[in-house]
Design an enzyme around this catalytic site. Structure first.
Site, PDB file in Angstrom:
ATOM      1  N   ASN A  14       0.844  -1.209   0.000  1.00 47.17           N
ATOM      2  CA  ASN A  14       0.000   0.000   0.000  1.00 47.17           C
ATOM      3  C   ASN A  14       0.874   1.253   0.000  1.00 47.17           C
ATOM      4  O   ASN A  14       0.557   2.231  -0.670  1.00 47.17           O
ATOM      5  CB  ASN A  14      -0.931  -0.008   1.219  1.00 47.17           C
ATOM      6  CG  ASN A  14      -2.166  -0.872   0.976  1.00 47.17           C
ATOM      7  OD1 ASN A  14      -3.072  -0.488   0.262  1.00 47.17           O
ATOM      8  ND2 ASN A  14      -2.163  -2.057   1.541  1.00 47.17           N
ATOM      9  N   ARG A  66       4.656  -0.580  27.201  1.00 46.03           N
ATOM     10  CA  ARG A  66       3.763  -0.113  26.138  1.00 46.03           C
ATOM     11  C   ARG A  66       3.600   1.409  26.181  1.00 46.03           C
ATOM     12  O   ARG A  66       3.589   2.074  25.154  1.00 46.03           O
ATOM     13  CB  ARG A  66       2.385  -0.782  26.312  1.00 46.03           C
ATOM     14  CG  ARG A  66       1.511  -0.716  25.068  1.00 46.03           C
ATOM     15  CD  ARG A  66       1.933  -1.765  24.095  1.00 46.03           C
ATOM     16  NE  ARG A  66       1.461  -1.505  22.749  1.00 46.03           N
ATOM     17  CZ  ARG A  66       1.879  -2.227  21.708  1.00 46.03           C
ATOM     18  NH1 ARG A  66       2.768  -3.183  21.890  1.00 46.03           N
ATOM     19  NH2 ARG A  66       1.451  -1.961  20.490  1.00 46.03           N
ATOM     20  N   ASN A 108      -6.918   5.004   7.672  1.00 43.76           N
ATOM     21  CA  ASN A 108      -6.492   3.595   7.664  1.00 43.76           C
ATOM     22  C   ASN A 108      -7.145   2.881   6.490  1.00 43.76           C
ATOM     23  O   ASN A 108      -8.271   3.213   6.090  1.00 43.76           O
ATOM     24  CB  ASN A 108      -6.925   2.924   8.986  1.00 43.76           C
ATOM     25  CG  ASN A 108      -6.524   1.461   9.053  1.00 43.76           C
ATOM     26  OD1 ASN A 108      -5.374   1.115   8.802  1.00 43.76           O
ATOM     27  ND2 ASN A 108      -7.469   0.601   9.387  1.00 43.76           N
ATOM     28  N   HIS A 110      -8.536  -0.791   5.371  1.00 45.53           N
ATOM     29  CA  HIS A 110      -8.900  -2.096   5.935  1.00 45.53           C
ATOM     30  C   HIS A 110      -9.371  -2.982   4.783  1.00 45.53           C
ATOM     31  O   HIS A 110     -10.192  -2.537   3.961  1.00 45.53           O
ATOM     32  CB  HIS A 110      -9.986  -1.954   7.010  1.00 45.53           C
ATOM     33  CG  HIS A 110     -10.351  -3.254   7.641  1.00 45.53           C
ATOM     34  ND1 HIS A 110      -9.540  -3.869   8.581  1.00 45.53           N
ATOM     35  CD2 HIS A 110     -11.397  -4.080   7.430  1.00 45.53           C
ATOM     36  CE1 HIS A 110     -10.104  -5.031   8.926  1.00 45.53           C
ATOM     37  NE2 HIS A 110     -11.223  -5.182   8.245  1.00 45.53           N
ATOM     38  N   GLU A 148     -11.002   6.299  18.302  1.00 43.47           N
ATOM     39  CA  GLU A 148     -10.478   5.538  19.458  1.00 43.47           C
ATOM     40  C   GLU A 148     -10.731   4.041  19.331  1.00 43.47           C
ATOM     41  O   GLU A 148     -10.127   3.235  20.027  1.00 43.47           O
ATOM     42  CB  GLU A 148     -11.106   6.042  20.769  1.00 43.47           C
ATOM     43  CG  GLU A 148     -10.725   7.463  21.159  1.00 43.47           C
ATOM     44  CD  GLU A 148     -11.543   8.506  20.425  1.00 43.47           C
ATOM     45  OE1 GLU A 148     -12.335   8.109  19.543  1.00 43.47           O
ATOM     46  OE2 GLU A 148     -11.355   9.703  20.695  1.00 43.47           O
ATOM     47  N   ASP A 151     -11.084   0.052  13.717  1.00 46.60           N
ATOM     48  CA  ASP A 151     -11.817   0.024  12.433  1.00 46.60           C
ATOM     49  C   ASP A 151     -13.225   0.600  12.570  1.00 46.60           C
ATOM     50  O   ASP A 151     -14.153   0.191  11.876  1.00 46.60           O
ATOM     51  CB  ASP A 151     -11.916  -1.427  11.899  1.00 46.60           C
ATOM     52  CG  ASP A 151     -10.548  -2.055  11.734  1.00 46.60           C
ATOM     53  OD1 ASP A 151     -10.447  -3.280  11.942  1.00 46.60           O
ATOM     54  OD2 ASP A 151      -9.590  -1.328  11.424  1.00 46.60           O
ATOM     55  N   ALA A 180      -8.715  -2.977  -5.152  1.00 46.33           N
ATOM     56  CA  ALA A 180      -9.366  -2.032  -4.231  1.00 46.33           C
ATOM     57  C   ALA A 180      -8.379  -1.208  -3.408  1.00 46.33           C
ATOM     58  O   ALA A 180      -8.274   0.010  -3.581  1.00 46.33           O
ATOM     59  CB  ALA A 180     -10.323  -2.794  -3.308  1.00 46.33           C
TER      60      ALA A 180
HETATM   61  C1  GRF Z   1      -2.811  -5.978   3.897  1.00 42.96           C
HETATM   62  O1  GRF Z   1      -3.585  -7.106   4.236  1.00 42.96           O
HETATM   63  C2  GRF Z   1      -3.666  -4.766   3.914  1.00 42.96           C
HETATM   64  O2  GRF Z   1      -4.977  -5.037   3.524  1.00 42.96           O
HETATM   65  C3  GRF Z   1      -3.678  -4.382   5.334  1.00 42.96           C
HETATM   66  O3  GRF Z   1      -2.345  -4.651   5.772  1.00 42.96           O
HETATM   67  C4  GRF Z   1      -1.823  -5.747   5.015  1.00 42.96           C
HETATM   68  C5  GRF Z   1      -0.413  -5.466   4.551  1.00 42.96           C
HETATM   69  O4  GRF Z   1      -0.417  -4.563   3.530  1.00 42.96           O
HETATM   70  N1  GRF Z   1      -4.051  -2.996   5.479  1.00 42.96           N
HETATM   71  P1  GRF Z   1       0.962  -3.940   2.920  1.00 42.96           P
HETATM   72  O5  GRF Z   1       1.376  -4.840   1.778  1.00 42.96           O
HETATM   73  O6  GRF Z   1       2.008  -3.942   4.022  1.00 42.96           O
HETATM   74  O7  GRF Z   1       0.582  -2.584   2.457  1.00 42.96           O
END
Ligand code: GRF
Length: 197
Positions: A14, A66, A108, A110, A148, A151, A180
């Site tokens: 991505n 954390r 983000n 998803h 917060e 998704d 997509a």
């Molecule tokens: C993929 O499954 C994407 O849908 C999710 O994170 C995973 C890794 O994606 N958001 P990428 O190749 O590291 O962008």
């Protein structure tokens, strides 16, 4: 010019789609000013280096607990001072303080049509395994603002993808990415950069 920081955990396909879209003008008026990974093995870091984008690792392994990791993550982002934070396969839940500091400025991607197959435990291949298990005929991807929850933020863009006979989770994941994710994430950034939301 919209300054963007991209946060990654894995392969970075991505991130690559965003880099390519900025290079070819699909994403206008935008500069990727940094890439932050939560683990040093993320191949996404190689992609950033090849593209000449400053990259940083902020890993839980580097901190006592954390809370310290969360502070370090937010401080690194604040240091870069982006207008928009893009989670591109970033597998860490964004802490509340971070969400508040960058309210409505974190998005983000998803790999399902939210509200299906999302929330805790639904990431990567698990999403596609669940979709195949349920037997949905249509799945897809969603870009949403991060709040917060997990998704749960306001949906920005969605794109449907057909499930095909004999699909395995890996084959379906690749189709959802190609048809997509790699299209709507760059599109959403371009819309934000050009006040078209
Ligand atoms: C993929 O499954 C994407 O849908 C999710 O994170 C995973 C890794 O994606 N958001 P990428 O190749 O590291 O962008």
């Amino acid at each position: 010019m919209l300054k963007v920081v991209v946060m990654v955990s894995g392969g970075g396909t991505n991130l690559q789609a965003i880099i390519d879209a900025v290079d070819n003008g699909t994403i206008r008026n935008t500069e990727i000013i940094g890439v932050i990974a939560n683990n040093e093995g993320a191949y996404a870091l190689e992609r950033a280096k090849k593209a000449g984008i400053p990259s940083f690792v902020v890993s839980p392994k580097q901190y006592a607990d954390r809370a310290e990791f969360n502070d370090a993550l937010l401080n690194k982002v604040k240091e870069l001072n982006p207008d928009l934070v893009v989670l591109a396969g970033f597998l860490v839940k964004i802490p509340e303080a971070f969400v508040h500091e960058y309210n409505h400025r974190i998005i983000n991607i998803h790999p399902s049509l939210i509200p299906s197959f999302c929330g805790t435990g639904f990431y990567g291949l698990h999403v596609h395994e669940a979709a195949l298990e349920k037997g949905v005929k249509v799945t897809g991807a969603t870009v949403h603002f991060v709040d917060e929850g997990m998704d749960t933020g306001e949906i920005i863009l969605q794109k449907p993808v057909m499930v095909e006979k004999g699909d395995t989770p890996e084959v379906l994941q690749k189709r959802v990415m190609e048809q997509a994710e790699w299209k709507i994430l760059p599109k959403a950034i371009d819309m934000i950069a050009n006040n078209e939301l």
